[in-house]
Enzyme design. Structure first.
Site: not given
Ligand code: GLC
Length: 796
Positions: A422, A425, A501
């Site tokens: 997770d 990015e 999300d």
């Protein structure tokens, strides 16, 4: 500041302490970026176009053309239908997106035609005009035209013609409709901050890959350039990148063929362990061993099949990566063993950022060895995540990757089956603006060296590469399974992806189908979404509809944010549980078929979710459909994505279609109005298909066939152990319908032993008689036949 409120109180809930830090970090990033961008500006050269051709170098697979304004174009054919163009100046990309396939030499013809140069393979021709524009032809038919590119400082910009009717698909992860025509997209992996909705972007994994479909056919473009950039599809295509060479791959053809070549170029998913295709339960907020046991028991008590439980950040010691909170999880190994006995795997989340803490060995090792990202003056680049101020491993450094790889055994040795990447990015909390590292951050780029503008989009890809390699090395007898939020082109080689999300709304549910289809066209064969949405609360109807849809997406997981009410199925009441149980059972029954589809992804790059025009892009009516899709070769899914819907209009592709549940027949090439009930997702099977199911431990071959099916239909079943790298078996069923009979020929290869017997179910026709390898058998609801046979003949 709105962002800050969302961060502190909203679904991402970073807490007040981190909120204050986020303001500081934001100011720091903004001012650093300003200085950095100004320094880049100073270095800007003039605006340049190629100018006239000044020289040519030919070689076997292509040519180099020099232009007056010190611009060069290299054209190289990798295959007869795969051509690469590279405009320089600008650094060539480090080939992170590429598979390790070596492309052979392919002979091309190079001819001068008036003032332009033609370079051709058997199928494709490129005509380079004297000004540097390029026309692309497939078997003499013009299919694309690029204008001369423009170089401004270090940034390349390219415009290309777009026909009025052209449709665009792909572009990695987008919160958009299916056809991306009319949209402008930023190429910058971004955490939208705990929640996003339609038309918000960029998201975690945009990609410079698109399939353009117009009246002259289809072609795929991949710009192998990881720099921050944008692509828009309005009157024309405009693509721009803030640095690097402008390197582009072009493949012409129908979507299916193009995907095969594109995934030969950028790689395919490895075959997943069978359990990964089962159902996963997750929630941000499961705090300890008791919670995990409670969830497993809830599934058991409600007779809901469960394959896997995910452990979100709370299993870590103060969110330090590669640690386990011993108070919450005193004996994780015992817990995972217990779960294993119940057939449940455990997956743990893993973030990239490492807490800055002198008492923390992972941080100290990384610091001592220079594994973290630094600023241009050599200082440690800090960002803010769950654990507070943290350092970011530079995954573009092979030493960092090796070090990171060596850490996974800490989790694997506790019996953790798969890893969920997770925040890669990479994300850093900000109160406002771009939630990542400063542009000036330095990266190794496997020795090439570069800044964050170039390396940012490659971060999640390289973290996942390290994870995948680690699982392979440390547990060689098992297949690696990873999930990742971010990545870039080629990510399918290392991990599955989920849309993270997403808000809980009907609109978000609809966008999930478009989004996952576009990911598939970008090469990402396995993806999914958080059932019910992540950031809000789905009402019972939305939750059920999302659940039913997710059963026909590769990654099938229920997950939600810690701010939302509990959302395990039983929270929605007994009626909902009954419907969800049925939908879980359909998924379970279909696993042999879904597993085969996953194998096709590994073999051919086919995504599991395929657009309706997958088999027939000449039928224009199929091109616009974004509320139905194929799951694997033969299932047509028509999910319900509108609140309170009682009927749905479904356009069926040509041929005949059979209702999965009751066998009713639909003639293709037209719209049918389907009656809808809350109990099930509308599902149809191509006539002529053999769909394998597993029911009460037995294998059943379901032959869906209607009286009027005369076409030949091929079905594949792939079987193996479901784990490891042992023997496998492929069965090919060729079904041909004639006037009054149906013939099924079966061909087999591979050594994996099938069960001795299978069930045979015939759906869609009344069989008058059935012969298997010449011997007549009785047909009933569940006829048992030998799994081994060569031919079935059915009289109808
Ligand atoms: C991110 C992830 C989400 C996870 C949360 C806490 O928001 O996208 O899935 O639950 O972080 O780790």
């Amino acid at each position: 500041m709105d962002n800050l409120k969302k961060l502190i109180h909203g679904s991402s809930g970073i807490g007040l302490g981190n909120g204050v830090g986020a303001i500081r970090y934001t100011n720091y990033k903004k001012s650093t970026d300003k200085v950095y961008m100004a320094s880049r500006k100073k270095k800007k050269g003039e605006f340049r176009i190629p100018g006239k051709i000044s020289g040519i170098d030919k070689n076997k697979t292509g040519l180099k053309i020099r232009f007056q304004n010190e611009i060069e174009l290299e054209i190289k054919f990798l295959d007869s239908n795969l051509v690469r163009t590279t405009w320089t100046p600008g650094d060539l990309p480090v080939p992170y997106a590429m598979s390790d396939k070596e492309w052979g030499d392919i002979n091309v013809q190079i001819k001068q035609k008036d003032d332009s140069w033609m370079i051709s393979s058997d199928t494709l021709s490129l005509q380079v005009h004297p000004c540097g524009s390029i026309s692309y032809f497939e078997n003499e038919k013009s299919i694309r035209h690029d204008n001369p590119p423009r170089l401004e400082g270090k940034s390349w910009a390219l415009t290309s013609d777009l026909k009025k009717e052209a449709k665009i698909f792909g572009m990695g992860e987008q919160a958009n409709k299916f056809d991306l025509r009319g949209s402008s997209m930023e190429l910058w992996n971004t955490d939208p901050g705990g929640s996003y909705k339609l038309n918000e972007g960029p998201l975690y994994m945009p990609m410079p890959v698109y399939y353009c479909l117009d009246s002259n056919g289809g072609h795929l473009i991949f710009h192998e350039n990881s720099y921050k950039g944008t692509i828009s599809f309005e009157e024309e295509v405009k693509a721009s990148f803030m640095g690097g060479a402008l390197r582009t791959y072009f493949i012409a053809g129908d979507i299916k063929d193009v995907i095969v070549i594109f995934t030969e170029l950028t790689g395919r998913a490895s075959l997943p362990p069978h359990w990964a295709l089962g159902f996963h339960q997750s929630r941000w907020g499961y705090k300890n061993e008791a919670d995990i046991r409670r969830i497993a028991k809830g599934y058991q008590d409600n007779q809901l099949p469960l394959s896997c439980i995910h452990m979100d950040i709370d299993y870590m010691d103060a969110y330090r990566v590669f640690t386990i909170d011993k108070e919450r999880y005193p004996d994780l190994k015992k817990l995972s063993g217990e779960m294993e006995e119940q057939g449940i795997k455990l997956v743990t989340i893993l973030d990239p950022a490492v807490k800055i803490d002198k008492e923390y060995d992972v941080f100290m090792e990384g610091l001592k060895n220079g594994y973290f990202c630094k600023g241009s003056d050599g200082h440690l680049m800090r960002g803010l995540v769950w654990s507070g101020w943290s350092a970011f491993p530079d995954f573009t450094n092979p030493d960092t990757r090796n070090w990171w790889k060596s850490k996974y055994p800490l989790l694997l040795d506790e019996g953790i089956a798969g890893i969920w990447h997770d925040m890669n990015e990479p994300a850093s909390f900000v109160s406002d603006g771009d939630p990542t590292l400063p542009f000036s951050t330095l990266h190794d780029l496997d020795g090439k060296q570069g800044d964050h503008l170039e390396a940012h989009n490659l971060y999640g890809l390289n973290m996942s590469r390290a994870g995948h390699e680690s699982l392979k090395e440390h547990r060689p007898e098992k297949r690696p399974w990873l999930l990742t939020r971010s990545g870039w082109v080629g990510i399918q080689r290392y991990a599955w992806h989920w849309t993270a999300d997403i808000e809980s709304s009907w609109e978000a549910l609809r966008m999930t189908v478009s989004g996952l289809l576009n990911l598939g066209i970008s090469g990402v064969s396995h993806s999914g979404s958080d059932i019910g949405g992540f950031s809000g609360m789905a009402n019972t109807e939305l939750f059920i509809r999302w659940f039913q849809l997710a059963g026909f997406t590769p990654f099938f997981r229920n997950h939600s944010s810690h701010h939302t009410p509990d959302s395990e199925p039983w929270e929605y009441g007994p009626e909902a549980v009954a419907i969800i149980r049925a939908s879980l059972r359909v998924r379970e029954r279909l696993l042999p078929y879904i597993y085969t589809s996953s194998w096709q992804a590994a073999e051919f790059g086919y995504p599991l979710m395929r657009p309706m025009f997958w088999d027939d892009q000449d039928d224009e009516a199929l091109l616009n459909i974004e509320d139905c899709y194929f799951f694997g070769d033969h299932l047509l899914v028509a999910p319900v994505m509108v609140e309170g819907q009682t009927e749905k209009e479904v356009y069926f592709p040509k041929g005949t279609w059979i209702d999965f549940y009751d066998g009713s027949i639909y003639t293709g090439g037209q719209i049918h109005t389907i009656k809808i009930s809350i109990e099930k997702i509308p599902l149809f099977v191509r006539s002529g298909a053999v769909i394998p199911t597993i029911e009460d431990g037995s294998r059943i071959l379901n032959l869906y066939i209607s009286n009027n099916s005369t076409e030949k239909t091929i079905s594949i079943i792939y079987s193996d152990e479901g784990e490891g790298y042992g023997a496998s078996k492929q069965e090919e069923f060729i079904v041909v319908g004639e006037l009054d009979r149906i013939i099924i020929n079966r061909k087999v290869s591979g050594k994996y032993p099938l069960p001795t017997n299978s069930g045979l179910r015939i759906i869609g026709v009344e069989a008058k008689s059935v012969k298997i390898d010449g011997r007549a058998i009785d047909v009933g609801e569940k006829t048992i036949i030998k799994s081994k046979f060569e031919k079935i003949l059915i009289k109808v």
